[in-house]
Design a protein around this motif. Sequence first.
Motif, mmCIF file in Angstrom:
data_model
loop_
_atom_site.group_PDB
_atom_site.id
_atom_site.type_symbol
_atom_site.label_atom_id
_atom_site.label_comp_id
_atom_site.label_asym_id
_atom_site.label_seq_id
_atom_site.Cartn_x
_atom_site.Cartn_y
_atom_site.Cartn_z
ATOM 1 N N SER A 1 0.839 -1.201 0.000
ATOM 2 C CA SER A 1 0.000 0.000 0.000
ATOM 3 C C SER A 1 0.873 1.250 0.000
ATOM 4 O O SER A 1 0.588 2.226 -0.700
ATOM 5 N N TRP B 1 -0.443 3.268 -3.330
ATOM 6 C CA TRP B 1 -1.546 4.230 -3.255
ATOM 7 C C TRP B 1 -1.583 5.096 -2.001
ATOM 8 O O TRP B 1 -2.160 6.187 -2.014
ATOM 9 N N PHE B 2 -0.930 4.652 -0.924
ATOM 10 C CA PHE B 2 -1.145 5.300 0.360
ATOM 11 C C PHE B 2 -0.585 6.716 0.418
ATOM 12 O O PHE B 2 -1.215 7.624 0.970
ATOM 13 N N LEU C 1 -8.581 -4.912 2.866
ATOM 14 C CA LEU C 1 -7.887 -3.962 3.728
ATOM 15 C C LEU C 1 -8.903 -3.115 4.492
ATOM 16 O O LEU C 1 -9.947 -2.738 3.953
ATOM 17 N N VAL D 1 -3.478 0.694 8.372
ATOM 18 C CA VAL D 1 -4.042 -0.125 7.307
ATOM 19 C C VAL D 1 -3.806 -1.572 7.710
ATOM 20 O O VAL D 1 -2.661 -1.969 7.946
ATOM 21 N N ALA E 1 -8.413 5.286 -1.194
ATOM 22 C CA ALA E 1 -8.682 3.853 -1.331
ATOM 23 C C ALA E 1 -9.859 3.613 -2.264
ATOM 24 O O ALA E 1 -9.847 2.673 -3.073
ATOM 25 N N GLN F 1 0.318 -6.304 6.545
ATOM 26 C CA GLN F 1 -1.048 -5.946 6.905
ATOM 27 C C GLN F 1 -1.613 -6.814 8.029
ATOM 28 O O GLN F 1 -2.511 -6.404 8.752
ATOM 29 N N MET G 1 -7.177 -5.197 -2.184
ATOM 30 C CA MET G 1 -5.961 -5.079 -2.973
ATOM 31 C C MET G 1 -5.774 -6.404 -3.694
ATOM 32 O O MET G 1 -5.609 -7.451 -3.064
ATOM 33 N N LEU H 1 -8.512 1.074 -4.973
ATOM 34 C CA LEU H 1 -8.704 -0.329 -4.616
ATOM 35 C C LEU H 1 -9.998 -0.869 -5.187
ATOM 36 O O LEU H 1 -10.893 -0.094 -5.557
#
Length: 307
Positions: A104, A108-109, A275, A147, A298, A131, A165, A302
Amino acid sequence: MQRFTLDQLETLRALIEDGTFEKAARRLHITASAVSQRVKAMEQTSGRVLVQRTTPVRLTDAGAVVLRYARQVDLLAADTERALLAGGAADRPTLISLAVNADSLATWFLGALAPVAADLRVTFDLHREDQEHTISLLRSGAVMAAVTSTRESIQGCVTEPLGVMRYRAVATPDFVARWLPHGAATPSKTLAAALSEAPVVTFDRNDDLQDAFLRANAGRPGAAPRHLIPTSHDFARAVLLGLGWGVLPEQQCLAEIDAGTLVELAAAHPVDVPLYWQRWNLSSPLLDAVSAAVRDQALRTLRPLTA
């Protein structure tokens, strides 16, 4: 039980963040003896041992509870300062500590955090962890939100879904030609059986995604040679260089699959990882803003999380 003083809470935070009494003392501009005395006073107040005197110091379970309280007080103080300034700039940036898995973080985070950092005077302390394990950092008080793949809220926290994801098993065309004599279109069980003997790239010893793919398709994990590549970018690069096959996030392999530099293995059987966002159950405009940014990012990146 008497309440802890702000000086005591600040001392505990400094001690845990810096690791030793001497380093905490330098940060606080007091002596190491004064740090020790404040911690002892907190332990007398609580009736519990809060830290183990190791190098670096370690929190006890009771210490984790107090550290989370200390961080919450700090966050509420920052929110109060901002409210009193009525939109003006705070004297110092507010540190927001978060836990996030490596994939992540690599995909994307950070896109969620950039606008928050630009609009609000905050800095981020990111803890990278699988995770499945980020929740332990939240439970210990080390972070304010995480997350995680854990749906059930831990005590003092609330949870909301972020999305799925999706990961795809991939390898280079040369790797497929060498290790998969029947090609990538082989029935999944036969393909997975062949992959269980082929070199594989894994993130670290806690990475279970490749074995999860094999268990789902061949009924057993692999026993093949493993390359341990502990950064997300270099993990993807190792697969692209042909060191082994691996399971990559869609965001790191769809363009390469389209370009033909990677071949998808068992395209009908991706690995989906749900997630969630767990955060302190605390009314905080700053934490609310971070949570909203993560949720919106997200939603854009996602796959939807179905019930």
